[in-house]
Each structure stands twice: as C-alpha cells, then as structure tokens.
Design an enzyme around this catalytic site. Structure first.
Site, mmCIF file in Angstrom:
data_model
loop_
_atom_site.group_PDB
_atom_site.id
_atom_site.type_symbol
_atom_site.label_atom_id
_atom_site.label_comp_id
_atom_site.label_asym_id
_atom_site.label_seq_id
_atom_site.Cartn_x
_atom_site.Cartn_y
_atom_site.Cartn_z
ATOM 1 C CE LYS A 48 -3.537 2.789 0.722
ATOM 2 N NZ LYS A 48 -4.430 3.126 -0.409
ATOM 3 C CB CYS A 132 -3.172 9.504 -3.987
ATOM 4 S SG CYS A 132 -4.597 9.303 -2.874
HETATM 5 O O1 RRO Z 1 -5.795 5.498 -0.628
HETATM 6 C C1 RRO Z 1 -6.465 5.929 -1.596
HETATM 7 O O2 RRO Z 1 -7.503 6.585 -1.455
HETATM 8 C C2 RRO Z 1 -6.038 5.709 -2.988
HETATM 9 C C3 RRO Z 1 -4.735 5.877 -3.424
HETATM 10 BR BR1 RRO Z 1 -3.302 6.259 -2.311
HETATM 11 C C4 RRO Z 1 -4.452 5.758 -4.811
HETATM 12 O O3 RRO Z 1 -3.316 5.907 -5.303
HETATM 13 N N1 RRO Z 1 -5.488 5.487 -5.653
HETATM 14 C C5 RRO Z 1 -6.743 5.296 -5.208
HETATM 15 O O4 RRO Z 1 -7.657 5.032 -6.006
HETATM 16 N N2 RRO Z 1 -7.003 5.417 -3.863
#
Ligand code: RRO
Length: 314
Positions: A48, A132
């Site tokens: 993650k 993100c």
């Molecule tokens: O954690 C998120 O909300 C998230 C991330 Br870091 C990302 O790179 N892409 C996404 O769809 N959600």
C-alpha cells in the site's frame, strides 16, 4: 500442455516468475495481507502507498463495489513508511521481489522516505505514486507536469534504489507527450498506468445519496469501466518512452484476456486491483492459467512473443 509456457518477466532488473501481481491499494496494508500475496501465485508483492506518518484514512463508507467495478476514497490509510520498509526483510521469505509504493503528502516527505529506503536491500524498487486522487486539498502531482519534473529532479539526485512512477490516466494526446517528455529526462525504471480514474461519482438512486462518504461522494473509479483508458495509457507510454522503461499495466484486469490485452499494448507486467479486492489472492493463479491457455491457443510461449505487438486494423 501449458507447462512449457512462461509468464516470466523482468521489472527494474528483478526477475518475476509471473508477470501478474497486485495493484497498490487493495489488501496490501498489513503483514497478513502482504504475506498472503507472498504465498499466492503473484509474481511480486507491492505494498500500500506509504506516507511519513501512519494514517487512518477517510471516513467510511469509502470503498464500494458496483456491477462494473469500484469507487474508492480510502484517503491513504497505511501503517507509515517505516512499517513497509521493515516488511522488506520479511518479504525475503517469499521467492519474489517486494516493491514499495510511496506517496508522501509533500515533496519533502517523499524525499525523506526515499532517502531512508536506500539502505533496505530487499526492496526491489519504489513505485512513486504521483496520482492519489483522494486526499482532500492535495492535487494529483501527475497532472502538473512542471511539479512532476521538480519532484523527479530531487528524487533522482539522491535515490540509490530503482524508481518507477504510478501515473494517473491521461485523456489528451498532448498530455501524454508532455508527461513522456518529462519522464524521458530521468532514469525511470518503470511506469505503472493507470491509477483509478479520479473523482467519479456513483449514486444510489433508492436513497438518493452518494455511495461513499468522503469528498461528498467523489472517488477513484476502477474495474471494467476503466480498461479502455488503461490500455490507451499503456499503449501511448509504450510508444513514447525510452525502450528500457518497463510499462506496468493496471486497470480493468479480471481475466486472462484482459491481461493479454495489456501485454499486447506493451505492458511487461500487469497489476490487479478491483478484482483482487473482490476475489482475494487466489485471483492470480486463476488469471495466470487463463493467460497461459490463451497463449497456447495462439502459439505463444513467452510474453515477449506478443508484448507491444498490437497492430492497427486495416
Ligand atoms: O488510498 C487511496 O484513497 C487511494 C490511493 Br493512495 C491511490 O493511489 N489510488 C486510489 O484510487 N485510492
């Protein structure tokens, strides 16, 4: 017999027995989740996205599956970079590379994290997340070409590890060219296309509400719906980037044919997000077998036999 068919590939100088592995996001935050990927048929383990501090993320509901895919606004819940760096030692129990996704909330955070990771020899590479869509008040770096250039200037001035970037989807040809122009200035090892399609809106007409709570319901879209956009991004960057940059396809992969399409567009490896979230780690063995079956029918024995060989119809 598909036993003579190989899905082996190479990313950032690391050999992967299978070109399929997890997208950063679903089911890769805790030790148990990362171990489950290690024990599965996935060709690599990807964490993650890590920030400087541990984060709880956005309020729930923040992930909803639909008939065509998913919407999420997780808001970067993660254990903090030191946890994912430490996991690299444990990842050595599995005979596959461990990649760490990094998504600092500022350039300074990214630089500090990347500097810290330099001494972790079991980290096969860093996937620097420029895309993100879900942290309120934080624009996606990948949509600002000058900002991306500034960040990469600083990152490559100090990094010892192999670095790749996770890009947002682009929709306009000049934007592909501008981002490729920036990336070609740096020794990027790989580019992952695409992150979720940012700031979609899914509605429950019965309750007349949004289906997720953060950002008034706006969130990243994944699954079937994003595959044509993902394929276009893989294809464009495959044709525009220096040939030693591996493209990693991500978006709408739920079966062997989807993976085949990504590789045909130029992907050296293929990540699975929404489908992995729904099905769990057994999805990798299933999709791999489906891909091998397709390769056998077509007379291909390695992914190099068809990687990037998409033709325009006449
Ligand atoms: O954690 C998120 O909300 C998230 C991330 Br870091 C990302 O790179 N892409 C996404 O769809 N959600």
């Amino acid at each position: 017999m598909t036993s003579s068919i190989s899905l082996a590939t190479e990313i950032a100088g690391n050999k992967l027995a299978s070109c399929l592995y997890n997208a950063s996001g679903p089911l890769c935050s805790t030790t148990d989740e990362l171990n489950a990927i290690g024990e599965s048929a996935a060709g690599a383990i990807l964490s993650k996205s890590a920030t400087l501090e541990k984060r709880e993320g956005n309020p729930s509901p923040r992930y909803v599956e639909t008939s065509w895919g998913s919407i999420n606004s997780m808001g970067l819940p993660n254990e903090g970079y030191e946890f994912y760096a430490a996991y690299s030692k444990h990842s050595a129990n599995y005979n596959k590379p461990y990649f760490m996704s990094v998504s600092g909330l500022s350039h300074a955070d990214n630089l500090l994290i990347i500097q810290y990771l330099a001494d972790f020899t079991n980290i096969a590479g860093i996937e620097l997340n420029l895309s993100c869509p879900n942290v309120p008040g934080k624009p996606q770096t990948g949509y600002d070409f000058e900002e991306t250039h500034r960040l990469l200037d600083m990152v490559f001035a100090q990094s010892k590890l192999k670095i790749g970037v996770k890009l947002p989807p682009y929709f306009d040809i000049p934007h592909f060219e501008m981002m490729a122009g920036v990336l070609n200035k740096f020794p990027i090892a790989f580019v992952t296309c695409i992150n979720s399609v940012g700031n979609g809106l899914v509605i429950d007409t019965h309750s007349e509400t949004t289906v997720i709570k953060p950002k008034n319901g706006f969130g990243g879209i994944g699954g079937d719906f994003v595959k044509p956009t993902a394929l276009a991004n893989v294809r464009k960057f495959y044709t525009l980037l220096d040939k030693n940059v591996a493209i990693i396809g991500c978006g709408g992969v739920k079966n062997g044919m989807d993976a085949f399409e990504h590789i045909l567009c130029g992907a050296s490896a293929v990540q699975v997000g929404t489908c992995f979230m729904r099905e769990g780690p057994s999805c990798f063995a299933r999709i791999e077998q489906e891909l091998k079956d397709i390769m056998q029918q077509k007379g291909y024995s390695t992914i190099a036999d068809f990687k990037g060989k998409l033709r325009t119809c006449s």
